[in-house]
Design a protein around this motif. Structure first.
Motif, PDB file in Angstrom:
ATOM      1  N   UNK A  92       0.570  -1.221  -0.278  1.00  0.00           N
ATOM      2  CA  UNK A  92       0.144  -0.020  -0.008  1.00  0.00           C
ATOM      3  C   UNK A  92       0.827   1.086  -0.303  1.00  0.00           C
ATOM      4  N   UNK A  93       2.329   1.051  -0.025  1.00  0.00           N
ATOM      5  CA  UNK A  93       2.901   2.282   0.287  1.00  0.00           C
ATOM      6  C   UNK A  93       2.698   3.025  -1.273  1.00  0.00           C
ATOM      7  N   UNK A  94       2.888   4.736  -1.224  1.00  0.00           N
ATOM      8  CA  UNK A  94       3.242   5.123  -3.072  1.00  0.00           C
ATOM      9  C   UNK A  94       4.469   4.591  -3.343  1.00  0.00           C
ATOM     10  N   UNK A 164      -4.889   6.445   3.122  1.00  0.00           N
ATOM     11  CA  UNK A 164      -5.428   5.493   4.356  1.00  0.00           C
ATOM     12  C   UNK A 164      -6.385   3.988   4.278  1.00  0.00           C
ATOM     13  N   UNK A 165      -7.552   4.708   3.894  1.00  0.00           N
ATOM     14  CA  UNK A 165      -9.055   3.517   3.553  1.00  0.00           C
ATOM     15  C   UNK A 165      -8.873   3.433   2.306  1.00  0.00           C
ATOM     16  N   UNK A 170      -7.976  -1.349  -1.381  1.00  0.00           N
ATOM     17  CA  UNK A 170      -6.743  -1.269  -2.219  1.00  0.00           C
ATOM     18  C   UNK A 170      -6.519  -2.832  -1.839  1.00  0.00           C
ATOM     19  N   UNK A 171      -6.116  -3.143  -0.728  1.00  0.00           N
ATOM     20  CA  UNK A 171      -5.477  -4.318   0.307  1.00  0.00           C
ATOM     21  C   UNK A 171      -6.529  -5.616   0.370  1.00  0.00           C
ATOM     22  N   UNK A 172      -7.885  -5.342  -0.193  1.00  0.00           N
ATOM     23  CA  UNK A 172      -8.729  -6.532  -0.017  1.00  0.00           C
ATOM     24  C   UNK A 172      -8.552  -6.404  -1.243  1.00  0.00           C
ATOM     25  N   UNK A 178      -2.404  -5.913   4.162  1.00  0.00           N
ATOM     26  CA  UNK A 178      -1.180  -5.929   5.767  1.00  0.00           C
ATOM     27  C   UNK A 178      -1.935  -4.770   6.664  1.00  0.00           C
ATOM     28  N   UNK A 179      -1.094  -3.528   7.085  1.00  0.00           N
ATOM     29  CA  UNK A 179      -1.000  -2.718   7.895  1.00  0.00           C
ATOM     30  C   UNK A 179      -1.977  -2.096   7.878  1.00  0.00           C
ATOM     31  N   UNK A 180      -2.213  -1.672   6.463  1.00  0.00           N
ATOM     32  CA  UNK A 180      -3.655  -0.402   6.279  1.00  0.00           C
ATOM     33  C   UNK A 180      -4.971  -1.372   6.832  1.00  0.00           C
TER      34      UNK A 180
END
Length: 352
Positions: A92-94, A164-165, A170-172, A178-180
């Protein structure tokens, strides 16, 4: 009677190769007794800056060997490479450009602003929520305590925490928790529960209520966001300072090079220098690209490569490296490696 106007004469733009209709208002430039026409002012400006590069055919040669544009990678997962900026599908990092540039870090500026807003809301929010626990008198605020907390927490959760949301969503989508994911779920659950407790307190048993109403977690959701922003800003600043060292390396190469042409020497942009170009390096100037001395001689400071401060004597046939500093004499060199293939460019890429 045929009134069709005769076709307008056309020319070829020497920069981009487009066909240009020649009119009285078309952009043009006279060079060595010949008029050249251009599709736009940008091409005309580039031609004026270095006519030899476009008329010699070197521009076409470079175009055939051109590599892809700027590519982006993830600081945490370097195997992730993209042709456009965005967020890493894994953590999720830029994504950051693989080749650093002079542009400021947009994410650092954005996160700093969000941190300032979050801190400005969190400080009074914590005072309102935790004041009674540490003896701060809040009796005047009791009937409206939860409503005040809602007003202070909402900008933090619904505006500051949007990145963050987005990363949590995106992680889902990418099936890569991940941590987000955790932050998004925790903050959303605390905030939504607190809204229900504030505006629909009747849904809760009497045992859940105190003098301020049903207990809420507005301060918890906002404080988590503010603390995460502190960590993100500190990390981005650390990476920014690391990038400064790479930028300093990139500045060792000059912006222009003095090309030896049939009609005399010409200061050409460094990106227009091509293989086998003859370049004149005068005393006190940096060597523009990697090549071989063909005429003259001098002593060159190669501490960039060796760390040794003692200059090295260079004569015809000697190899010189872009970014090193010429000392007292002058020489003419033939370019053998340009652009990303130079030693300096490879050092920058390796450090990056």
């Amino acid at each position: 009677m045929d009134i069709t106007p005769p076709p307008q004469p056309t020319g070829i733009d020497p920069v981009c190769g487009m066909t240009v209709k020649i009119t009285e208002t078309s952009r043009k430039h006279d060079h060595q007794g010949q008029t050249y026409h251009f599709c736009g002012e940008k091409c005309r400006t580039r031609f004026i800056a270095d006519p030899y590069f476009y008329l010699s055919g070197n521009a076409k040669k470079r175009g055939k060997l051109a590599v892809k544009g700027v590519q982006y990678t993830c600081p945490m997962d370097p195997e992730v490479i993209s042709d456009k900026p965005g967020a890493c599908p894994k953590c999720g990092m830029a994504l950051e450009p693989m080749t650093p540039g002079d542009a400021p870090n947009a994410e650092l500026g954005d996160f700093t602003r969000r941190l300032v807003v979050s801190a400005a809301c969190v400080v009074p929010l914590v005072v309102v929520a935790m004041g009674p626990m540490v003896g701060v008198p809040m009796h005047w605020l009791m009937p409206y305590g939860n409503l005040v907390q809602f007003v202070l927490a909402t900008p933090v959760v619904l505006w500051a925490a949007l990145p963050f949301f987005q990363r949590g969503l995106d992680s889902v989508r990418n099936r890569s928790p991940n941590m987000w994911t955790l932050i998004s779920l925790g903050v959303a659950a605390a905030y939504l529960y607190s809204i229900v407790a504030t505006f629909l307190p009747g849904l809760f048993p009497a045992a859940y209520r105190d003098e301020m109403g049903v207990a809420t977690y507005f301060e918890a959701s906002a404080v988590i966001i503010a603390l995460v922003f502190v960590g993100q800003v500190l990390e981005l600043r650390a990476r920014e300072r690391t990038g400064d060292a790479i930028k300093a390396l990139m500045k060792l190469a000059p912006k222009t090079a003095r090309r030896v042409q049939p009609d005399g020497d010409f200061d050409a942009p460094l990106e227009n220098i091509w293989l086998d170009d003859l370049l004149r390096v005068r005393p006190g100037e940096a060597v523009p690209v990697d090549g071989v001395v063909v005429e003259g001689g001098s002593s060159v400071d190669e501490s960039l490569l060796t760390g040794e401060a003692m200059p090295v004597e260079k004569g015809p046939g000697a190899v010189v490296t872009g970014g090193t500093m010429n000392q007292t004499g002058g020489f003419v060199m033939r370019a053998e490696r340009v652009g990303a293939s130079t030693v300096l460019a490879q050092i920058v890429q390796m450090v990056a």
